[in-house]
Scaffold this active site. Structure first.
Site: not given
Ligand code: AHR
Length: 488
Positions: A26, A174, A240, A296, A345
């Site tokens: 990103e 998102e 996450y 993600e 990332q």
């Molecule tokens: O990876 C960081 C952020 O996490 C991304 O931009 C978003 O899609 C998510 O909330």
């Protein structure tokens, strides 16, 4: 033996899509600028502005697919700002990430050049939150049209006569949050509308990817599948691993053992989330036409002291490596439905496989897990039963998955305990007399690579097998992941 792993080497399951080993990049912090892109005039060795050390490292792990330009950034990105002569590209402020100036020097052509050098498929995430249908449709035309239109001619003028043949297309990111704060019913209609204009040029039918839920939100999945399921090829999921709380996640490198086990327990919920969302998807898609893409995932810690809080720069230890090993085993095990995953990332952001500091570069423990798991890419999943004690936090001490490719079986087994070794009996039906060889990544749970000591954690050959009547006996040290290959 405290642990036994039984693999049925004769019954092939689903193909493990190599895209499960995908990544995400990103416009955030130093992922693109500094991490991937240094510009043609940089003293850092580069080809067409893209740093060569990073490309070489990514080629070694055969990175299959790369998502770009975001993330939250995607829904504020206007692709025309990033094409044409660099000096006339629009400058903007990256309001999502650190409020820094984005000069758009890395745009569509630079991203596709990066993918060309790495040898991976591009996955482009289009702007739905603040972009029009026309803007998105024209991006597709710019990329893939083989006709003689004004938009295609712009691509020719920018040095690319041939279409780029982009295949993977995300319709928003998102959209329940930074991508527009939409409700699922509204986004389902928006998706139906936008995907209508994802046109096919030449033979390049786009894989249309709809924005899925965050973590444990089956209602979003249910509404999307009910109202728009038949228009999509895949639905995404973001999850996450956040130790502690969002406000106090703790440092990537400084944690105690309770926090270590809590991290693994949180990562392990991926298996539950996959089962839950796939069960909802099954109601509306009995043929399993729609794939699940976890675009993600990874550990999200506090940023390193003294760095921009909006840059999400964190170190990477053996704890992160264990999360990667566990998660990739979970994805392999659901290869019947998980068609892609993208760790967040790629460089210098969150659970990165590469960190850079000026001209210096290091490979993180997470990189080495991707390296060890390479034989699973496009292999056939094998049934793999793991009988293991359970640790604090409820996670099995040993996580494993197995696959078959080119006549060889690969078993990836991680001993997630930070304190105890695991004595394992591995029996692979049909491969009783096979030769075994292995590679292992191990270290104390805080072990990491630094720019002063970049090779502290790296894989080693592993030959600690003992043939017994009941299978192979092996001992995995605490906090380790081993890739075992069995072949004639
Ligand atoms: O990876 C960081 C952020 O996490 C991304 O931009 C978003 O899609 C998510 O909330």
């Amino acid at each position: 033996m405290s642990v036994s792993i039984h693999v049925d080497g004769k019954r092939e399951g689903a193909k493990i899509n190599k895209n499960i080993y995908g990544h995400f990049s990103e416009h955030l912090g130093r992922c693109i600028y500094g991490g991937l892109w240094v510009g043609e005039n940089s003293p850092i060795p580069n080809v067409n502005g893209i740093r060569s050390d990073v490309v070489e490292a990514l080629r070694r792990i055969h990175l299959p697919v790369l998502r770009w330009p975001g993330g939250c950034f995607a829904d504020e990105y206007h692709w025309r700002d990033g094409i044409g002569p660099k000096e006339s590209r629009k400058r903007m402020v990256n309001t999502n990430w650190g409020g820094v100036v984005e000069d758009n020097s890395f745009g569509t052509h630079e991203f596709l050049e990066l993918c060309r050098q790495v040898g991976c498929e591009p996955y482009i995430n289009a702007n739905v939150g603040s972009g029009t249908v026309q803007e998105m449709a024209e991006w597709v035309e710019y990329l893939n049209s083989d006709g003689d239109s004004t938009i295609a001619r712009q691509r020719w003028a920018n040095g690319h006569k041939e279409p780029f043949h982009v295949k993977y297309w995300g319709v928003g990111n998102e959209n329940w949050g930074c991508g527009g704060n939409m409700q699922p019913e509204y986004y389902a209609d928006v998706f139906r509308r936008y995907q209508t204009f994802c046109r096919t040029y030449g033979g390049d039918r786009l894989v249309r990817i709809a924005c899925g839920p965050s973590g444990d939100d089956p209602r979003w999945t249910q509404v999307l599948m009910e109202k728009a399921g038949r228009y999509m090829d895949a639905l995404t999921l973001h999850h996450y691993t956040v130790p502690g709380t969002w406000e106090h996640k703790g440092s990537a490198a400084g944690f105690d053992l309770p926090r270590y086990y809590e991290t693994l327990a949180k990562a392990d919920t991926m298996a539950y989330l996959l089962d839950k969302h796939l069960a909802v998807m099954d109601i509306y898609d009995r043929e399993h036409r729609v794939g699940l893409i976890v675009d993600e995932w990874g550990c999200w810690h506090d940023v390193e002291a003294g760095t921009n809080p909006g840059f999400l720069y964190q170190q990477n230890t053996m704890r992160d490596a264990m999360v990667a090993a566990l998660t990739l085993n979970i994805f392999n095990r659901r290869a019947d439905r998980v068609v892609m995953a993208n760790i967040a990332q790629l460089v210098n952001v969150l659970q990165a496989v590469i960190l850079t500091d000026g001209e210096k570069m290091l490979l993180t423990p997470t990189y080495h897990v991707f390296d060890l798991y390479q034989p699973h890419m496009d292999a056939k999943l094998l049934d793999c039963a793991v009988f293991s004690p359970v640790m604090e936090g409820g996670v099995k001490q040993v996580s494993a998955s197995a696959s078959l490719k080119d006549g060889a079986v690969t078993v990836t087994a991680a001993n997630l305990s930070a304190e105890s070794e695991a004595e394992i009996l591995l029996d692979v039906e049909g491969f009783e007399r096979a030769k075994a060889e292995g590679r292992i990544l191990t270290g104390e749970c805080h072990a990491m690579n630094t720019f002063e000591n970049p090779e502290h954690v790296r894989p080693q050959a592993f030959n600690g097998f003992r043939q017994t009547e009941r299978g192979l006996a092996l001992t995995l040290p605490s906090c380790s992941v081993c890739a075992i290959r069995l072949h004639e």
